[in-house]
Motif scaffolding. Structure first.
Motif, PDB file in Angstrom:
ATOM      1  N   ILE A  11       0.765  -1.033  -0.118  1.00 27.81           N
ATOM      2  CA  ILE A  11      -0.084   0.101  -0.053  1.00 27.81           C
ATOM      3  C   ILE A  11       0.752   1.289   0.019  1.00 27.81           C
ATOM      4  N   ALA A  12       2.187   1.083  -0.357  1.00 23.75           N
ATOM      5  CA  ALA A  12       2.927   2.075  -0.599  1.00 23.75           C
ATOM      6  C   ALA A  12       3.255   3.316   0.728  1.00 23.75           C
ATOM      7  N   SER A  13       3.305   2.409   1.835  1.00 19.71           N
ATOM      8  CA  SER A  13       3.288   3.363   3.086  1.00 19.71           C
ATOM      9  C   SER A  13       4.897   3.890   3.183  1.00 19.71           C
ATOM     10  N   GLY A  14       5.903   3.329   2.719  1.00 21.67           N
ATOM     11  CA  GLY A  14       7.122   3.491   2.690  1.00 21.67           C
ATOM     12  C   GLY A  14       7.850   3.059   4.227  1.00 21.67           C
ATOM     13  N   ALA A  15       7.309   2.529   4.891  1.00 16.97           N
ATOM     14  CA  ALA A  15       7.744   2.088   6.241  1.00 16.97           C
ATOM     15  C   ALA A  15       8.954   1.287   6.041  1.00 16.97           C
ATOM     16  N   CYS A  16       9.041   0.257   4.975  1.00 18.45           N
ATOM     17  CA  CYS A  16      10.214  -0.598   4.899  1.00 18.45           C
ATOM     18  C   CYS A  16      11.331   0.018   4.388  1.00 18.45           C
ATOM     19  N   VAL A  17      11.091   1.129   3.498  1.00 16.99           N
ATOM     20  CA  VAL A  17      12.352   2.137   3.092  1.00 16.99           C
ATOM     21  C   VAL A  17      12.979   2.702   4.418  1.00 16.99           C
ATOM     22  N   LEU A  18      11.976   3.039   5.338  1.00 14.41           N
ATOM     23  CA  LEU A  18      12.755   3.891   6.361  1.00 14.41           C
ATOM     24  C   LEU A  18      13.439   2.776   7.398  1.00 14.41           C
ATOM     25  N   ALA A  19      12.855   1.651   7.546  1.00 14.87           N
ATOM     26  CA  ALA A  19      13.293   0.778   8.415  1.00 14.87           C
ATOM     27  C   ALA A  19      14.728   0.100   7.783  1.00 14.87           C
ATOM     28  N   ALA A  20      14.830  -0.177   6.336  1.00 12.28           N
ATOM     29  CA  ALA A  20      16.113  -0.800   6.030  1.00 12.28           C
ATOM     30  C   ALA A  20      16.201  -0.423   4.307  1.00 12.28           C
ATOM     31  N   PRO A  21      16.774   0.838   4.292  1.00 11.22           N
ATOM     32  CA  PRO A  21      16.872   1.493   2.928  1.00 11.22           C
ATOM     33  C   PRO A  21      17.760   0.960   1.931  1.00 11.22           C
ATOM     34  N   GLU A  22      18.631  -0.246   2.614  1.00 12.95           N
ATOM     35  CA  GLU A  22      19.705  -0.922   1.505  1.00 12.95           C
ATOM     36  C   GLU A  22      19.057  -2.050   1.142  1.00 12.95           C
ATOM     37  N   VAL A  23      17.910  -2.505   1.668  1.00 15.58           N
ATOM     38  CA  VAL A  23      17.050  -3.595   1.147  1.00 15.58           C
ATOM     39  C   VAL A  23      15.977  -3.244   0.567  1.00 15.58           C
ATOM     40  N   PHE A  24      15.066  -2.228   0.730  1.00 18.05           N
ATOM     41  CA  PHE A  24      14.076  -1.831   0.243  1.00 18.05           C
ATOM     42  C   PHE A  24      13.983  -0.586  -0.481  1.00 18.05           C
ATOM     43  N   ASP A  25      13.495  -0.304  -1.770  1.00 18.26           N
ATOM     44  CA  ASP A  25      13.065   0.805  -2.165  1.00 18.26           C
ATOM     45  C   ASP A  25      11.840   0.876  -2.687  1.00 18.26           C
ATOM     46  N   GLN A  26      11.347   2.168  -3.222  1.00 20.48           N
ATOM     47  CA  GLN A  26       9.825   2.123  -3.834  1.00 20.48           C
ATOM     48  C   GLN A  26      10.205   2.718  -5.345  1.00 20.48           C
ATOM     49  N   ASP A  27       9.101   2.499  -5.976  1.00 21.57           N
ATOM     50  CA  ASP A  27       9.060   2.802  -7.449  1.00 21.57           C
ATOM     51  C   ASP A  27       8.282   3.978  -7.537  1.00 21.57           C
ATOM     52  N   GLU A  46      17.283  -4.987  10.687  1.00 21.14           N
ATOM     53  CA  GLU A  46      16.529  -3.635   9.838  1.00 21.14           C
ATOM     54  C   GLU A  46      15.407  -4.707   9.009  1.00 21.14           C
ATOM     55  N   VAL A  47      15.626  -5.576   8.471  1.00 23.60           N
ATOM     56  CA  VAL A  47      14.621  -6.266   7.900  1.00 23.60           C
ATOM     57  C   VAL A  47      13.600  -6.805   8.954  1.00 23.60           C
ATOM     58  N   ARG A  48      14.024  -7.496   9.870  1.00 24.75           N
ATOM     59  CA  ARG A  48      12.906  -7.800  10.822  1.00 24.75           C
ATOM     60  C   ARG A  48      12.024  -6.622  11.360  1.00 24.75           C
ATOM     61  N   GLU A  49      12.633  -5.565  11.667  1.00 28.07           N
ATOM     62  CA  GLU A  49      11.897  -4.225  11.883  1.00 28.07           C
ATOM     63  C   GLU A  49      10.891  -3.925  10.661  1.00 28.07           C
ATOM     64  N   ALA A  50      11.406  -4.040   9.390  1.00 38.10           N
ATOM     65  CA  ALA A  50      10.538  -3.669   8.300  1.00 38.10           C
ATOM     66  C   ALA A  50       9.427  -4.657   8.352  1.00 38.10           C
TER      67      ALA A  50
END
Ligand code: SF4
Length: 69
Positions: A11-27, A46-50
């Motif tokens: 749903i494009a919240s971006g929470a994962c990018v905040l938690a683990a910016p080197e593992v997740f990005d957004q298009d 960081e991934v567990r947090e995401a």
């Protein structure tokens, strides 16, 4: 660790990018892009947090890595 995301459910919240910016990005639509499906140990917390932070529960982290030998 093996990471998967279900982009159709994001749903494009971006929470994962905040938690683990080197593992997740957004298009350009904000939908998650998985940058690294086998992140190194230093990124595991960081991934567990995401996984916890994702409001749509679309991120899964499998431990131990099913591909590890
Ligand atoms: S935290 Fe979840 S819903 Fe938000 S952008 Fe990441 S995968 Fe999508």
């Amino acid at each position: 660790m093996h990471v998967t995301v279900q982009r159709p459910k994001c749903i494009a919240s971006g929470a994962c990018v905040l938690a683990a910016p080197e593992v997740f990005d957004q298009d350009e639509d904000g939908i998650v892009v998985l940058l690294d499906d086998h992140p190194t140990e230093e990124h595991h917390d960081e991934v567990r947090e995401a996984v916890r932070a994702c409001p749509a529960a679309v991120i899964e982290a499998f431990e131990p890595d099913v591909h590890a030998t």
